[in-house]
Design an enzyme around this catalytic site. Structure first.
Site, PDB file in Angstrom:
ATOM      1  N   LYS A  31      16.839   3.081   1.349  1.00 58.26           N
ATOM      2  CA  LYS A  31      17.557   2.864   2.608  1.00 58.26           C
ATOM      3  C   LYS A  31      18.785   2.012   2.284  1.00 58.26           C
ATOM      4  CE  LYS A  31      14.658   1.902   6.145  1.00 58.26           C
ATOM      5  NZ  LYS A  31      14.046   0.989   7.155  1.00 58.26           N
ATOM      6  N   ASP A  89       7.623   2.682  -2.585  1.00 60.66           N
ATOM      7  CA  ASP A  89       7.796   3.689  -1.544  1.00 60.66           C
ATOM      8  C   ASP A  89       9.212   3.666  -0.979  1.00 60.66           C
ATOM      9  OD1 ASP A  89       7.468   1.169  -0.429  1.00 60.66           O
ATOM     10  OD2 ASP A  89       6.095   1.824   1.144  1.00 60.66           O
ATOM     11  N   LYS A  92       0.822  -1.193   0.000  1.00 64.50           N
ATOM     12  CA  LYS A  92       0.000   0.000   0.000  1.00 64.50           C
ATOM     13  C   LYS A  92       0.859   1.248   0.000  1.00 64.50           C
ATOM     14  CE  LYS A  92      -3.271  -2.215   3.160  1.00 64.50           C
ATOM     15  NZ  LYS A  92      -3.770  -2.172   4.563  1.00 64.50           N
ATOM     16  N   GLY A  93       2.117   1.104   0.394  1.00 69.01           N
ATOM     17  CA  GLY A  93       2.946   2.249   0.756  1.00 69.01           C
ATOM     18  C   GLY A  93       3.161   3.292  -0.325  1.00 69.01           C
ATOM     19  N   ARG A 106       0.220   6.491   7.761  1.00 68.88           N
ATOM     20  CA  ARG A 106       0.261   6.681   6.307  1.00 68.88           C
ATOM     21  C   ARG A 106      -0.219   8.078   5.899  1.00 68.88           C
ATOM     22  NH1 ARG A 106       1.126   1.621   3.896  1.00 68.88           N
ATOM     23  NH2 ARG A 106       0.137  -0.145   4.914  1.00 68.88           N
ATOM     24  N   ASP A 118      14.498  -1.296   0.924  1.00 71.89           N
ATOM     25  CA  ASP A 118      15.194  -1.506   2.195  1.00 71.89           C
ATOM     26  C   ASP A 118      16.236  -2.605   1.977  1.00 71.89           C
ATOM     27  OD1 ASP A 118      15.782  -1.585   4.927  1.00 71.89           O
ATOM     28  OD2 ASP A 118      14.004  -2.724   5.451  1.00 71.89           O
TER      29      ASP A 118
HETATM   30  P1  IMP Z   1      12.645  -4.779   1.493  1.00 75.01           P
HETATM   31  O1  IMP Z   1      12.106  -6.031   0.869  1.00 75.01           O
HETATM   32  O2  IMP Z   1      13.425  -5.067   2.739  1.00 75.01           O
HETATM   33  O3  IMP Z   1      13.405  -3.899   0.526  1.00 75.01           O
HETATM   34  O4  IMP Z   1      11.422  -3.956   2.041  1.00 75.01           O
HETATM   35  C1  IMP Z   1      10.507  -3.466   1.209  1.00 75.01           C
HETATM   36  C2  IMP Z   1       9.235  -3.138   1.935  1.00 75.01           C
HETATM   37  O5  IMP Z   1       9.369  -3.185   3.367  1.00 75.01           O
HETATM   38  C3  IMP Z   1       8.837  -1.733   1.621  1.00 75.01           C
HETATM   39  O6  IMP Z   1       8.126  -1.657   0.419  1.00 75.01           O
HETATM   40  C4  IMP Z   1       8.019  -1.371   2.823  1.00 75.01           C
HETATM   41  O7  IMP Z   1       6.701  -1.832   2.656  1.00 75.01           O
HETATM   42  C5  IMP Z   1       8.670  -2.105   3.958  1.00 75.01           C
HETATM   43  N1  IMP Z   1       9.620  -1.231   4.665  1.00 75.01           N
HETATM   44  C6  IMP Z   1      10.971  -1.281   4.628  1.00 75.01           C
HETATM   45  N2  IMP Z   1      11.532  -0.319   5.378  1.00 75.01           N
HETATM   46  C7  IMP Z   1      10.486   0.378   5.887  1.00 75.01           C
HETATM   47  C8  IMP Z   1      10.411   1.533   6.742  1.00 75.01           C
HETATM   48  O8  IMP Z   1      11.411   2.143   7.176  1.00 75.01           O
HETATM   49  N3  IMP Z   1       9.162   1.956   7.036  1.00 75.01           N
HETATM   50  C9  IMP Z   1       8.040   1.347   6.586  1.00 75.01           C
HETATM   51  N4  IMP Z   1       8.066   0.282   5.784  1.00 75.01           N
HETATM   52  C10 IMP Z   1       9.283  -0.203   5.447  1.00 75.01           C
HETATM   53 MG    MG Z   2       6.162  -1.474   0.060  1.00 71.91          MG
END
Ligand code: IMP
Ligand code: MG
Length: 173
Positions: free
Chosen positions: A129, A98, A41-42, A163, A101
């Site tokens: 990030k 959004d 949703k982000g 949000r 990470d």
């Molecule tokens: P990844 O798979 O670790 O890159 O994370 C991706 C998803 O994790 C993002 O699309 C977010 O939905 C969630 N996410 C990662 N870091 C954050 C944060 O700092 N705040 C909120 N959601 C996060």
């Molecule tokens: Mg996301």
């Protein structure tokens, strides 16, 4: 108890980043009728602001993935929710995220979409990030670099909350 929020990016800084990204996308996608695939949703607030700065024909699809349970740590496993868009063969795809990470979610999605033989496949993320990356992900359109903190606001949640905040905050001191 409600956690403390500290301001990271005020709405003016976010707006400037969105305008910059839109200028790059306007330059690259004119006459390509791209399909923007927004990850729910982000990305919904970012998408809404971004597409209103894009001045060429485009289409929008939404995709739902899950990698997070409650809390602030990635569970690692990514799943595609039912209802994924099907008519993507031969289309110019631009994934709208959004935040990148660990990169696991984006890597999974790009691999999934890449197998469906799109004409092109690129990634646009409002935030990056970078310090947390576990797999290599190329972000073609990158907005704001965020520190290794959990962020909320501008569509991004913590346990479905925050949000609606117009600015981006870090959770905790
Ligand atoms: P990844 O798979 O670790 O890159 O994370 C991706 C998803 O994790 C993002 O699309 C977010 O939905 C969630 N996410 C990662 N870091 C954050 C944060 O700092 N705040 C909120 N959601 C996060
Ligand atoms: Mg996301």
């Amino acid at each position: 108890m409600e956690p403390k929020l500290s301001l990271l990016f005020a709405k003016d800084e976010i707006a400037a980043a969105v305008i910059r990204l839109a200028a790059e996308i306007n330059r690259d996608y004119r006459d390509k009728n791209p399909l923007l695939i927004a990850v729910l949703k982000g990305s919904f607030v970012f998408l809404a602001d971004l597409v209103r700065q894009l001045d060429f024909p485009l289409e929008i699809e939404f995709i739902r993935l899950s990698s997070y349970g409650k809390g602030t740590e990635s569970l690692g496993a990514v799943k595609m929710a039912p209802g994924a868009p099907s008519h993507i063969k031969g289309r110019h795809l631009l994934v709208i995220e959004d935040i990148i990470d660990t990169g696991l979610t984006a890597a999974f999605l790009l691999d999934y979409l890449g197998r469906k033989k799109p004409a092109s496949l690129k990634l646009c993320s409002l935030t990056d990030k970078a310090d947390r990356r576990r797999v290599l992900v190329n972000i073609d359109y990158r907005g704001l670099t965020v520190p290794d903190k959990f962020i909320v606001g501008y569509g991004i949640d913590w346990d479905e909350k925050y949000r609606n905040l117009p600015d981006i905050y870090a959770l905790g001191q």
